[in-house]
Design a protein around this motif. Structure first.
Motif, short mmCIF file in Angstrom:
data_model
loop_
_atom_site.label_atom_id
_atom_site.label_comp_id
_atom_site.label_asym_id
_atom_site.label_seq_id
_atom_site.Cartn_x
_atom_site.Cartn_y
_atom_site.Cartn_z
N THR A 18 -12.09 4.26 5.08
CA THR A 18 -12.24 2.93 5.67
C THR A 18 -12.71 2.97 7.11
OG1 THR A 18 -9.90 2.86 6.30
CG2 THR A 18 -10.49 1.97 4.13
N THR A 58 0.83 -1.20 0.00
CA THR A 58 0.00 0.00 0.00
C THR A 58 0.86 1.25 0.00
OG1 THR A 58 -1.69 -1.20 1.20
CG2 THR A 58 -1.86 1.20 1.18
N ASP A 93 -7.75 5.64 2.49
CA ASP A 93 -6.84 4.87 1.65
C ASP A 93 -6.63 5.66 0.37
OD1 ASP A 93 -5.53 3.17 -0.05
OD2 ASP A 93 -6.77 1.42 0.39
N GLY A 113 -5.01 2.73 5.60
CA GLY A 113 -4.68 3.98 4.93
C GLY A 113 -3.90 4.93 5.81
#
Length: 282
Positions: free
Chosen positions: A251, A51, A244, A225
């Motif tokens: 989220t 991520t 995110d 995130g």
């Protein structure tokens, strides 16, 4: 040209060269390998490398490059999410499906299904029989006023025009905070990105508008995130979001809309998922 206009211009440009993306990803991975994992509160493990690398790519696309070793600011996270929002199709389906969940409290999971013509069902919401899906007359709401999917599609895709439209939107005083009654768009913008079926270009504008809000801060990478904080107008509370930037999704949050469109604040985070689905209410 100011920063937001520069970002808007960059949105129309092609993807960055592959070698530039690779360099950016490599720099971020090198930085992440040297960062100790940490936990904040009850659900906040560190951001995964995958991520984080995607966030680096997003920063490259937006033109908002964070110096090596420096965490992304709240404004940068929101601008990254704005790029992702505009490039991510909204999806298709019969029902706009929303879930809310507080895992550290004895509160049932809340679910709702809304069709494009405004029919709605819910499960687990206050007043619903336990474990049963029931027809729900509550419409989609913004500032305590009913809005349709068509209304959302007509909202401006320019951040300043969007803030002005939201400030002038006629709501119900009984469902609005004092700041909303004065025209502050903070809570309306959060509602647009967190729970309503807002089209991609309007979601992008909402993220960019939030990036201009005074006092926005990032506390860093967390599960799901980056945690962002906004001053709550007129109080010492903070509005918290976990965004995110890769998927442009909220989220978790401590601020959501009630069934009457009013602002609800929670002492803890509420997990939120949204999306179109063809799976009927059950």
């Amino acid at each position: 040209m100011d920063d937001l206009n520069a970002i808007a211009t960059l949105l129309t440009k092609p993807e960055p060269p592959a070698e530039a993306v690779t360099r950016s990803r490599g720099r971020l991975q090198d930085r992440m390998r040297g960062r100790a994992r940490r936990r904040i509160g009850w659900l906040l493990p560190a951001l995964t490398l995958a991520t984080a690398a995607a966030a680096a790519v997003a920063m490259l696309v937006t033109g908002v490059i964070t110096p090596a070793g420096a965490p992304a600011s709240g404004r940068e996270v929101l601008l990254m999410a704005a790029v992702s929002a505009e490039r991510t199709p909204q999806g298709s389906g019969t029902y706009w499906y929303v879930t809310r969940e507080m895992r550290d409290m004895d509160i049932p999971r809340q679910e709702s299904w809304t069709t494009r013509d405004g029919r709605r069902w819910s499960k687990g919401e206050p007043g619903d029989p336990p474990g049963v899906v029931v027809p729900d007359p509550d419409p989609l709401m913004l500032k305590g006023a009913e809005v349709s999917i068509e209304d959302l599609e007509k909202l401006p895709a320019d951040p300043e025009a969007l803030k002005a439209r939201l400030a002038g939107l006629q709501g119900r005083d009984s469902a609005m905070t004092a700041s909303e009654q004065r025209g502050d768009p903070l809570f309306s913008l959060i509602t647009l990105i967190s729970e309503l079926p807002t089209p991609p270009e309007v979601r992008s504008a909402a993220f960019r508008a939030l990036a201009t809000m005074p006092g926005v801060e990032s506390t860093g990478a967390v599960e799901g995130g980056h945690e962002l904080r906004f001053p709550y107008p007129d109080t010492t509370w903070e509005v918290k979001l976990v965004v995110d930037p890769e998927t442009a999704r909220v989220t978790r949050t401590n601020s959501l809309s009630g069934n009457d469109g009013s602002v609800l604040l929670s002492a803890g985070f509420i997990r939120v998922t949204t999306g179109w689905t063809d799976q009927p209410p059950r």
